[in-house]
Design an enzyme around this catalytic site. Structure first.
Site, mmCIF file in Angstrom:
data_model
loop_
_atom_site.group_PDB
_atom_site.id
_atom_site.type_symbol
_atom_site.label_atom_id
_atom_site.label_comp_id
_atom_site.label_asym_id
_atom_site.label_seq_id
_atom_site.Cartn_x
_atom_site.Cartn_y
_atom_site.Cartn_z
ATOM 1 N N HIS A 308 0.895 -1.349 0.130
ATOM 2 C CA HIS A 308 0.091 -0.025 0.073
ATOM 3 C C HIS A 308 0.823 1.261 -0.036
ATOM 4 O O HIS A 308 1.890 1.232 0.589
ATOM 5 C CB HIS A 308 -0.919 0.101 1.228
ATOM 6 C CG HIS A 308 -2.004 0.868 1.298
ATOM 7 N ND1 HIS A 308 -2.094 2.340 1.279
ATOM 8 C CD2 HIS A 308 -3.372 0.680 0.646
ATOM 9 C CE1 HIS A 308 -3.330 2.814 1.145
ATOM 10 N NE2 HIS A 308 -4.057 1.650 0.468
ATOM 11 N N ASP A 366 -7.916 -5.749 -0.083
ATOM 12 C CA ASP A 366 -8.214 -6.354 -0.989
ATOM 13 C C ASP A 366 -8.063 -7.833 -1.052
ATOM 14 O O ASP A 366 -8.684 -8.407 -1.693
ATOM 15 C CB ASP A 366 -7.688 -5.544 -2.301
ATOM 16 C CG ASP A 366 -8.296 -4.408 -2.806
ATOM 17 O OD1 ASP A 366 -9.531 -4.180 -2.453
ATOM 18 O OD2 ASP A 366 -7.874 -3.536 -3.042
HETATM 19 N N1 CMC Z 1 4.184 -7.440 -4.844
HETATM 20 C C1 CMC Z 1 5.638 -7.506 -4.895
HETATM 21 N N2 CMC Z 1 6.345 -6.190 -4.724
HETATM 22 C C2 CMC Z 1 5.781 -5.136 -4.291
HETATM 23 C C3 CMC Z 1 4.190 -5.111 -4.366
HETATM 24 C C4 CMC Z 1 3.630 -6.333 -4.511
HETATM 25 N N3 CMC Z 1 2.438 -6.217 -4.315
HETATM 26 N N4 CMC Z 1 3.882 -3.728 -3.933
HETATM 27 C C5 CMC Z 1 4.990 -3.108 -4.003
HETATM 28 N N5 CMC Z 1 6.052 -4.008 -4.362
HETATM 29 C C6 CMC Z 1 7.544 -3.579 -4.241
HETATM 30 C C7 CMC Z 1 7.980 -2.777 -5.572
HETATM 31 O O1 CMC Z 1 8.271 -3.607 -6.725
HETATM 32 C C8 CMC Z 1 9.003 -1.744 -5.040
HETATM 33 O O2 CMC Z 1 9.952 -2.705 -4.974
HETATM 34 P P1 CMC Z 1 11.689 -1.711 -5.299
HETATM 35 O O3 CMC Z 1 11.810 -0.480 -4.156
HETATM 36 O O4 CMC Z 1 12.665 -2.713 -5.221
HETATM 37 O O5 CMC Z 1 11.699 -1.224 -6.605
HETATM 38 C C9 CMC Z 1 8.597 -1.470 -3.515
HETATM 39 O O6 CMC Z 1 7.666 -2.525 -3.149
HETATM 40 C C10 CMC Z 1 7.539 -0.242 -3.563
HETATM 41 O O7 CMC Z 1 6.767 -0.396 -4.399
HETATM 42 P P2 CMC Z 1 5.881 0.988 -5.001
HETATM 43 O O8 CMC Z 1 5.287 0.513 -6.306
HETATM 44 O O9 CMC Z 1 7.003 2.077 -5.035
HETATM 45 O O10 CMC Z 1 4.990 1.067 -4.025
HETATM 46 P P3 CMC Z 1 3.519 2.053 -4.379
HETATM 47 O O11 CMC Z 1 3.264 2.999 -3.106
HETATM 48 O O12 CMC Z 1 3.857 2.933 -5.667
HETATM 49 O O13 CMC Z 1 2.444 1.432 -4.796
HETATM 50 C C11 CMC Z 1 0.536 -0.261 -4.601
HETATM 51 C C12 CMC Z 1 1.531 0.863 -3.938
HETATM 52 C C13 CMC Z 1 -0.748 -0.703 -3.865
HETATM 53 C C14 CMC Z 1 0.182 0.250 -6.038
HETATM 54 C C15 CMC Z 1 1.456 -1.512 -4.764
HETATM 55 O O14 CMC Z 1 2.017 -2.034 -3.564
HETATM 56 C C16 CMC Z 1 0.759 -2.713 -5.674
HETATM 57 O O15 CMC Z 1 0.878 -2.671 -6.957
HETATM 58 N N6 CMC Z 1 0.086 -3.588 -5.057
HETATM 59 C C17 CMC Z 1 -0.534 -4.404 -5.547
HETATM 60 C C18 CMC Z 1 -1.840 -4.151 -6.007
HETATM 61 C C19 CMC Z 1 -2.901 -3.889 -5.001
HETATM 62 O O16 CMC Z 1 -3.130 -4.608 -4.005
HETATM 63 N N7 CMC Z 1 -3.556 -2.587 -4.757
HETATM 64 C C20 CMC Z 1 -4.559 -2.521 -3.670
HETATM 65 C C21 CMC Z 1 -4.264 -1.336 -2.947
HETATM 66 S S1 CMC Z 1 -5.226 -1.232 -1.480
HETATM 67 C C22 CMC Z 1 -6.618 -0.902 -2.227
HETATM 68 C C23 CMC Z 1 -6.781 0.572 -2.516
HETATM 69 O O17 CMC Z 1 -6.567 1.372 -1.513
HETATM 70 O O18 CMC Z 1 -7.212 0.954 -3.647
#
Ligand code: CMC
Length: 431
Positions: A308, A366
């Site tokens: 998240h 989720d």
């Molecule tokens: N699986 C594997 N690695 C992950 C995941 C994941 N689900 N989420 C983040 N990471 C890693 C990512 O690769 C990155 O690694 P590095 O620092 O080595 O590049 C690190 O963790 C930080 O990730 P980020 O993309 O910079 O984080 P963000 O804040 O931009 O993204 C997120 C947040 C929710 C989009 C992301 O965690 C994700 O894509 N999760 C899966 C989709 C999901 O479950 N979304 C629902 C969110 S809750 C409901 C809502 O509020 O909408």
């Protein structure tokens, strides 16, 4: 806006600027850069708004480190346990918990607006039967502005109020109709003697040829899912609603924009993506393969339902949702469901894995909501529409708050331009 009298000093070349620091009632201080461009001729750069507060708000507060979510100061776990969705709607919209009389009046007002204009069913019939219900929701909610002309004037407080109540009241009807349409069953009209969640379940699952008894435990679980999704501060879809509204767009158009944004798999679409992921994994022995893919830097694959932007601790909504999932599955006698087994084991393995621990990736709301919704009989394509239905009140509360803000200006981000500088047009024969 609270002013702490602290300042931050910014040195750009020889120029030194004192930037005011604003202190919130909770959360980190905020450096006020509104005059930065006028004073120094520079912009700030923050793709994804990871460090940018775009508005003042009094509605929802999240402490991502502590895993805390407050609506108007009340913790989400208390609201999920002791309150119910329409009371939380009142709280989000008007700022305080209602008295008994206020709640009754609010519930009556919502109930009086559950039907949609009869002509709107022809709009549904214009879609292909295999349309995704979110595609239908985006279209139909946007089209409400063509049906309810008497509540599109954002400068009229009464019209704003009527539009708000209409959307909260009609969203279950619209989501249920989108579902019925895609499965080829007749639309079911709302029943105003039922509570909000029971009415939605009945509109989704009853058919004209037999009686449908709403199971109160499932209705309670449904209501809790709505409550847990009601608002979530300045997330992508809420920010979309605020941006759309900043131009003066009508409320139905703004909420349709929010629904469109919510659809993405990184946001509300994650519940559908999560269940599809559990299906793809298929059996417990394949979990390590999928975890390895999620950890592989050269693979864009992510574990859906994990991570998240704000929570760097357990998502407090996920805790309640997990408990609800256990209750619903026990009630329905589903404890050997293969997806559930995979989900439980995936959660265990991921939480023990240093990759997820180091990056503070915990299961989010989720991860569990899809399991409950599937057990209730919803297809995966309905998961995100149910999220949209529940989040509508949050979008509307934030939309109303923004319209009342005397500082409101059209949202207009800047950019770090990396393209070609000015050059002369070249005729086609000379290229
Ligand atoms: N699986 C594997 N690695 C992950 C995941 C994941 N689900 N989420 C983040 N990471 C890693 C990512 O690769 C990155 O690694 P590095 O620092 O080595 O590049 C690190 O963790 C930080 O990730 P980020 O993309 O910079 O984080 P963000 O804040 O931009 O993204 C997120 C947040 C929710 C989009 C992301 O965690 C994700 O894509 N999760 C899966 C989709 C999901 O479950 N979304 C629902 C969110 S809750 C409901 C809502 O509020 O909408």
């Amino acid at each position: 806006m609270a002013d702490s009298k602290k300042t931050a000093t910014l040195k750009i070349g020889e120029q030194v600027l004192e930037l005011p620091i604003l202190s919130p009632t909770a959360g980190p201080d905020v450096i006020d850069i509104r005059k930065l461009y006028a004073q120094a001729g520079v912009f700030t750069y923050d793709p994804g708004f990871t460090s940018t507060a775009a508005c003042d708000s009094t509605i929802t507060f999240i402490d991502g480190e502590e895993g805390e979510l407050l609506h108007r100061g009340y913790p989400i776990d208390q609201l999920a346990e002791k309150s119910h969705f329409l009371e939380v709607c009142y709280l989000l919209l008007y700022g305080e918990l209602p008295t008994g009389a206020e709640l009754e009046d609010f519930e009556n007002r919502v109930t009086n607006h559950t039907m949609i204009h009869e002509q709107m069913q022809f709009l549904f019939r214009g879609f292909r039967r295999d349309a995704h219900p979110m595609a239908i929701m985006v279209g139909v909610v946007g089209a409400m502005s063509a049906f309810y002309h008497d509540s599109t004037d954002i400068n009229d407080p009464w019209q704003r109020e009527v539009a708000s109540i209409r959307m909260i009241a009609k969203m279950p009807t619209i989501a249920a109709m989108a579902f019925k349409y895609t499965i080829g069953q007749p639309f079911v009209y709302p029943r105003n003697d039922l509570d909000y969640a029971s009415n939605f379940l009945r509109m989704c699952f009853s058919v004209p040829c037999e009686e449908y008894e709403v199971n109160p435990i499932l209705a309670r679980a449904m209501d809790r899912i709505f409550t847990l999704h009601a608002d979530h501060e300045q997330n992508a879809s809420t920010s979309t609603v605020r941006l759309a509204s900043s131009s003066g767009a009508n409320p139905f158009a703004c909420i349709a924009a929010g629904i469109a944004c919510l659809w993405g798999p990184a946001h509300g679409g994650a519940n559908q993506a999560c269940l599809e992921m559990l299906e793809d994994i298929g059996s417990v022995d394949r979990i390590p393969e999928f975890i390895a893919r999620a950890k592989d830097k050269n693979d864009s694959y992510r574990l859906m339902g994990f991570g998240h932007r704000v929570y760097k601790n357990f998502d407090p909504r996920a805790k309640v949702m997990k408990q609800s999932a256990d209750e619903v599955l026990e009630l329905l006698g589903i404890d050997n469901n293969p997806k559930l087994q995979v989900a439980k084991e995936l959660e265990r393995q991921a939480l023990e894995d240093p990759y997820f621990a180091d990056k503070k990736l915990f299961p989010n709301v989720d991860f569990y909501s899809g399991i409950i919704l599937e057990a209730m009989g919803f297809p995966t394509s309905m998961f995100t529409p149910i999220f949209a239905l529940a989040r509508t009140v949050g979008w509307i509360s934030q939309w109303k708050e923004q319209l009342d803000d005397p500082q409101l200006r059209i949202g207009r981000p800047r950019q770090l331009y990396q393209g070609a500088t000015m050059r002369d047009y070249v005729d086609v024969e000379n290229r």
